[in-house]
Structure formats: C-alpha cells, structure tokens
Design an enzyme around this catalytic site. Structure first.
Site, PDB file in Angstrom:
ATOM      1  N   ARG A 190       0.828  -1.211   0.000  1.00 48.16           N
ATOM      2  CA  ARG A 190       0.000   0.000   0.000  1.00 48.16           C
ATOM      3  C   ARG A 190       0.859   1.256   0.000  1.00 48.16           C
ATOM      4  NH1 ARG A 190      -5.249  -1.128   3.963  1.00 48.16           N
ATOM      5  NH2 ARG A 190      -6.082  -2.920   2.769  1.00 48.16           N
ATOM      6  N   GLU A 213      22.149 -23.709 -13.657  1.00 49.66           N
ATOM      7  CA  GLU A 213      20.990 -22.869 -13.398  1.00 49.66           C
ATOM      8  C   GLU A 213      19.737 -23.556 -13.899  1.00 49.66           C
ATOM      9  OE1 GLU A 213      21.679 -19.259 -15.516  1.00 49.66           O
ATOM     10  OE2 GLU A 213      21.874 -20.234 -17.453  1.00 49.66           O
ATOM     11  N   LYS A 220      16.420 -24.316 -16.019  1.00 48.78           N
ATOM     12  CA  LYS A 220      15.987 -24.027 -17.390  1.00 48.78           C
ATOM     13  C   LYS A 220      14.529 -23.572 -17.313  1.00 48.78           C
ATOM     14  CE  LYS A 220      15.599 -25.917 -22.047  1.00 48.78           C
ATOM     15  NZ  LYS A 220      14.193 -25.520 -22.219  1.00 48.78           N
ATOM     16  N   LYS A 236      26.572 -24.923 -17.891  1.00 46.27           N
ATOM     17  CA  LYS A 236      27.465 -24.097 -18.710  1.00 46.27           C
ATOM     18  C   LYS A 236      28.893 -24.223 -18.192  1.00 46.27           C
ATOM     19  CE  LYS A 236      23.964 -20.457 -19.412  1.00 46.27           C
ATOM     20  NZ  LYS A 236      23.636 -19.038 -19.130  1.00 46.27           N
ATOM     21  N   CYS A 266     -19.512 -35.017 -38.815  1.00 45.12           N
ATOM     22  CA  CYS A 266     -19.035 -33.880 -38.043  1.00 45.12           C
ATOM     23  C   CYS A 266     -20.034 -33.545 -36.944  1.00 45.12           C
ATOM     24  CB  CYS A 266     -18.847 -32.676 -38.967  1.00 45.12           C
ATOM     25  SG  CYS A 266     -18.433 -31.144 -38.091  1.00 45.12           S
ATOM     26  N   CYS A 315     -21.568 -29.789 -38.139  1.00 39.22           N
ATOM     27  CA  CYS A 315     -22.347 -29.552 -39.361  1.00 39.22           C
ATOM     28  C   CYS A 315     -22.932 -30.826 -39.961  1.00 39.22           C
ATOM     29  CB  CYS A 315     -21.490 -28.836 -40.400  1.00 39.22           C
ATOM     30  SG  CYS A 315     -20.187 -29.869 -41.127  1.00 39.22           S
TER      31      CYS A 315
END
Length: 699
Positions: free
Chosen positions: A60, A142, A144, A316, A431, A434
């Site tokens: 706030r 680290e 991913k 890495k 379908c 339709c």
C-alpha cells in the site's frame, strides 16, 4: 546512477510518508523536485522487491508513492521518459515489427539422461585438451525456465528496446510491452557498462497464472494450457496496456553483447543484481559433471515447490576463456547443455470425450477428466490427438488413465491403467457440428464441410483476412466475433455485402471504423493470386505452396479447373506438392459446401493472374538484407530479387554478393560481410541503385 541506500536524504526511501500536500499548493519547481525523488525511490523499491527479494515498504505504501508520482507528472505535464509510471502501457500498436538481434540467440543441445550429460562433459574436456586449455573445468548450473526468451538492450544505462527470440537472428519488437514488466529496469543501477544486450526469460508466476486462468474461465473464455503460453500471448499483445495488466516477471541469465568482459558465467550472475537485473537464486558452481547431475536431481525434487515453471537445468562451462575455445555450431554453443526433466505423469478418470473441429476441419478428440494436479496446474482435459490413438490406447469414458505433459506443455493421455468396460470410444462418422461426412486421412480425421462448416467459419474468416492472405486490416479475432454474433456474416463471401450503416451500429464500432473496414474490403476485391489461394485455407497449402501454384497455373481459373477435374498429376507437377497435398487440394474443390462459398466469393473477388517473372537479369547474384528499408518490406525486396533470377538468403557467406543495410540493422551481418568481402548497399537507395545497374526497377 548510483544505487540508493536507506540512509540517503530521499524521504521516500525509508519509512516514507503517504500523506501529501495538495498538488495545487506546489510550485512547478517543487513538483518537479518531488517527482524526481519519487522516481528514484520507486526504482529503489522495485529493486528491493524484484531483485533482492527484500522489500522495505508494504504494497500500500508503494502504491501511494507510485500514485503520487503519476499525479504530479499528469498535473504538471512533466517529462515522463524513463519514468517508472510508463509501465502502465502506451498506445496500441498496429503490428509488431521485426528486430535483428545484436548477436544470435542460439538454442541449446539437450538430453534427458545422465549419460547424455556425461557425454557432453566428455566432449567438452576432449575439445579443451585439443585446444591446450590447462585450466580446471567447472560448471555453472541454473534452472531451465519454461517461458519466453527475450533480448533486452541498454545504452548508457537506459532501456532501449526488447525483442522475442524469433528465429534466433530476427525477433518481434516487443519494446513497449516489455517496458510494462515491473522486474525489467528502465534504468540500470551502479557501475553499469555503456552498452549491454542481455538475454532473459519472461514468465508468468504459477500463482498468478492460476488466478488469471480462473478469471478467463469465469468470463467464458478458454483457459491457457500453461504459464508459458500465457506469457507468450501476453508479451505479443498489440496493446501494451493489456500487457501491463497481466502478471509477468523475468529472470536474466546471459549477455549477448556488452562493452565489458566477464571472466566467468558465475561472475556475470553476481554482477547482474548490482545493475538492477533480476536473477534466479537457485544456481550453483560445481567442480565436475557428477555434481552437476546431482544439482539437476535436486532441482527436479524442488520443481513443484517453485513459483515458476522449469523443465530442466542448464549446465554451462563457467570459464569464459574455455567457452571461447569451445566455440559454437550453427545452432548451439558447445559449452552449454540442457539436462531436461522427464515429463510429468499422473492418473485420473475420463468423464467424457468431446470432438473439437479446427479451422482446417481436422477433428481432435479431447478427454474431459476429473481434475488432477500436474506441476502446480490443475488439468481437466487432455488431447487424444486422433481416432487412431483412441483405438491404439483402447480408451473410453470411465477409464482410469495416465496423462503426461508432452514436452512439459500439452497434456496427453498416454495409457489406460484401468478399464471401466469393453471396447473404446467410437469416433463419430459425421461432423458433430455440421453433420458432414468425416473422412480419415491416415491416423487423422477431417470434416468435409469445409468453408460451410460453422465450427470452421470463425477461424476461416480470420485466416482469410490475415496478413499472409488478403491482409484486411480491422478483421481480427474480436471483429470477426462481433460480425458472427450479430448475424452479419456466415462465411467470407458475406464480408463483401457489409455496409457502413450496419457495422456502425455494432457495440464498440463507429462510423469511422466501419468505413475503414468497408474500404479495406473494397481494396481486397482484386487480390494477388497467391494471396487468394492462401486465404481459402486449403489444408496443407501455405504461403510457399500457394506461390508455387500461382506461378505454375498462372490464373485461378486454371487452378479451379484442375481441382474440379480431380487432376492430381497437374498439382503434383508443382514444386513441393506431393501426393498428400495434391489430394488435399482436389478434395477441397470437390466439396459441394466449399464450392458454394467459393462461387459466391468469386462474385465479389477477381484474383489477379500471377505476375510473370522479370527475367534473369540478376541470375547468379545473391542478396542478404538486414534492418528495415524505407517504404519497402523485406519480403517485397526479396520478391524483386527472386522475380529477376537472383537469390535472397538470410545469412551472409562467401557466396553472398550484396548485403543491403537498412535502418536499425544488426552488427553481425555487417561483420560477416566485411570478413567475406561482400559489397554493402546503403538502405533502399543503395539497393535500388544497384538493381538499376542491371536494368531492374524495384517498382
């Protein structure tokens, strides 16, 4: 900019007041001074909250400071460039432009087994030994992140631009959208470099994602499948103010280019927070690959407790000198490896199977299931993909099934663990929307209703108006929804009967927007042949195939005649059109529903015959483009080259003759051009001048 500390004279840093004098009692100078203090304080509090995870004021209080700053800037018309208040979003964009990255944003080789990681380690050590590297090999580890990769560029500490990864060379310009992400600093802190291009991952926190999806469902909209899709969709909004309202965050983890050098990835990771760049605190430096494997297993155990999605870890080589010796392939660095997690698997009960109808008519069965938690996300539906998979799995309503998130993204049903009865779900022969016949194509099923199928019409109309098709501005998803809901259109042919008066009566429309759409539709009555073919949405026929069809047949009448005659051999004679695509084209034109819509379309639209090639004036010449050309899109420039017998490629090599350098061009292609003795052409003017030497006119 020096970092603020608690003991500074800025009154809005430590225990700041939230009651302010009325703005009308302030002079312009007093307002300017207070606004400057508030900007610095808000940046400081952003850093403590997003980077250090150690806020010194409550929400706030922060909101009160932010609101006061907004008021001062508005009332006194203060310069807001670089102000934290600009995160609320700017004006909507017409489209996302393209940006060439300052350096390639490559992929990473990956594997999911410990032996894959050990093989990566063996390759690293062997190559370094061959390069006479005598240092120790340590790995920086680290998480991913499962988000959206971006490039962010700073100059003199100021935020300049941001782009998505795209194809690794060119990405979408999301500068204004990323500006709204609170964890992306608009100004760097401390002793920052003059130039810095960093790589980060934008994501939507899990808790925020759950709340956001709940709101979508309550509003009658489909939920996002996962936080990554939600983040990607948010970042690509054309209206930055929409992005600003959605809960995105970012982790930074790499440097693409900088005016400073780093000795190691771990040193880079330590430096980022000093500049105000947020990093993940779940990293480690280990001495060997076995310790790296242990690190991965630890993150796998912890993944469900994190507030962000990870689908593996990245290993890495820590030493930058060793990384330089290892180098890269055309797509990935040799010094990094993504050690992926296995896909999550869970069990639940199938309560129903529904069949969805896509734009191309493809029928996709979806299992509706008892809710089950998968990686912090409540899953209630999963794809069954096609009728063949249903038969193979033997799945039916009431069965207990095992699901997984394929690629850690889309839920799939992978196994029936307990049958509720005999047999499997019977796929419909017609379908469900339709009632047209369903045809099987290998393992898949398609509705034959085509353009006349209501389930396909919305996406069919959107596709008809899309950029690669007729490029009708103003006919996006919301506009099409409005037209369908109002009963003004049933298919693409109805678009041409729209009037300004009836459009202007729609909620959210006005006479100007209505007139603009009608004008756009009038301009689309004589489309290029290739664009019209794309617009029809024929299954398996994209931009390249449509261009080849246009070049081979010349007119739409010739394409239509071959389709009506079922001349599959004529279509197979077109480059890149095989038996499957030829069959799809013939079936499209043989469909009575498609022909009914098409006949009405041709009452309004006259597809133009394909342009003849301009000859072979540029035969044997290869052009590469970088940056933007004034008043000329890259696609149009490439078309000019190809129509006149030349080649337009995406990367510079020893075979390149000319590099056309436009505005906001990247540095890498220019460096490659210099290394390969390639002639540089300065923007559109230089491009046109060179073509003129060969008797070719851009227009």
């Amino acid at each position: 900019m020096a970092a603020l500390e608690d003991e500074t004279d800025n009154p809005y840093v430590s225990d700041p007041p939230t009651e302010f004098a009325p703005v009308e009692e302030l002079s312009e100078a007093e307002a300017s001074e207070q606004a400057a203090q508030l900007r610095e304080a808000v940046r400081y509090h952003d850093h403590r909250y997003y980077v250090e995870n150690d806020p010194v004021v409550g929400d706030r209080t922060y909101d009160a400071l932010f609101s006061r700053l907004q008021t001062l800037e508005s009332v006194f018309d203060l310069d807001t460039e670089g102000s934290p208040t600009q995160r609320v979003g700017g004006e909507p964009l017409d489209e996302l432009g393209e940006v060439e990255h300052v350096a390639p944003m490559q992929s990473i080789d990956q594997g999911g087994e410990a032996e894959d990681a050990r093989a990566f380690d063996e390759r690293v050590r062997r190559r370094l030994a061959d390069a006479d590297y005598d240092g120790d090999v340590a790995y920086f580890c680290e998480p991913k992140f499962d988000g959206l990769s971006i490039e962010v560029v700073y100059e003199d500490g100021e935020y300049q631009r941001a782009a998505t990864r795209g194809d690794g060379e060119v990405g979408e310009d999301v500068t204004e959208n990323v500006r709204t992400v609170a964890s992306v600093p608009q100004r760097l802190r401390g002793d920052y470099p003059d130039f810095l291009a960093v790589r980060g991952e934008v994501y939507m926190p899990r808790e925020a994602f759950t709340q956001y999806n709940r709101e979508r469902v309550e509003a009658g909209r489909d939920p996002f499948a996962n936080p990554r899709n939600a983040a990607a969709g948010t970042l690509r909004q054309l209206d930055p103010s929409v992005t600003a309202k959605r809960p995105l965050s970012v982790f930074f983890f790499g440097v693409l280019d900088a005016s400073v050098e780093f000795e190691s990835h771990s040193a880079l990771h330590e430096r980022f927070p000093e500049w105000g760049l947020r990093v993940c605190d779940r990293t480690a430096v280990v001495d060997d690959i076995e310790a790296a494997i242990d690190y991965r297993d630890e993150q796998l155990d912890a993944r469900d407790d994190l507030d962000y999605e990870i689908d593996g870890v990245v290993l890495k080589v820590d030493d930058i000198e060793a990384c330089d010796l290892l180098g890269t392939t055309s797509r990935a660095p040799r010094w990094a490896f993504a050690y992926k997690f296995p896909a999550r698997k869970e069990e639940t009960t199938v309560r129903d199977v529904v069949v969805q109808v896509g734009r191309t008519g493809r029928l996709t069965p979806v299992a509706l299931m008892d809710p089950v938690e998968v990686g912090g996300v409540t899953v209630t539906r999963a794809s069954l993909h096609n009728p063949s998979l249903i038969e193979e799995l033997g799945v039916d309503v009431g069965d207990r099934v095992r699901i997984k998130r394929a690629g850690d993204v889309i839920p799939d049903v992978v196994e029936v663990v307990e049958k509720s009865g005999e047999g499997h779900f019977e796929f419909p022969e017609t379908c469900p929307v339709c009632d047209s016949a369903v045809e099987r194509d290998g393992p898949m099923a398609f509705c034959t209703g085509g353009l006349s199928c209501p389930a396909q019409r919305e996406r069919a109309i959107e596709h008809y108006a899309s950029r690669d098709a007729l490029d009708i501005e103003g006919l996006g998803e919301k506009a099409v929804e409005h037209l369908l809901d109002a009963g003004l259109v049933d298919d693409a042919a109805d678009l041409y009967d729209l009037s300004v008066d009836e459009l202007a009566e729609l909620e959210g429309w006005g006479e100007t927007s209505a007139q603009n759409l009608v004008d756009e539709l009038d301009d689309a009555r004589d489309p290029p042949l290739a664009n019209f073919v794309v617009a029809l949405g024929i299954p398996h026929v994209g931009d390249v195939t449509a261009r080849n069809l246009a070049a081979e047949f010349g007119t739409f009448e010739a394409i239509l005649e071959a389709g009506e005659d079922g001349d599959r051999e004529a279509f197979e004679a077109v480059p890149d059109v095989g038996p499957e695509v030829a069959e799809s084209i013939v079936e499209f034109f043989e469909s009575e529903g498609n022909r009914a819509v098409l006949d009405r379309l041709l009452d309004h639209v006259d597809p133009q015959a394909a342009e003849a090639t301009g000859g072979d004036a540029l035969e044997g010449l290869t052009f590469v483009f970088t940056g933007s050309l004034s008043g000329l899109t890259r696609g149009d420039a490439q078309d000019v080259v190809e129509r006149n017998g030349g080649s337009a490629t995406s990367s510079v090599s020893g075979n390149t003759d000319f590099l056309v350098v436009g505005e906001n061009a990247g540095q890498r292609k220019r460096e490659d051009a210099e290394a390969n003795d390639v002639e540089l052409l300065d923007g559109r003017e230089g491009f046109e001048a060179k073509l003129g030497e060969y008797g070719v006119d851009v227009e």
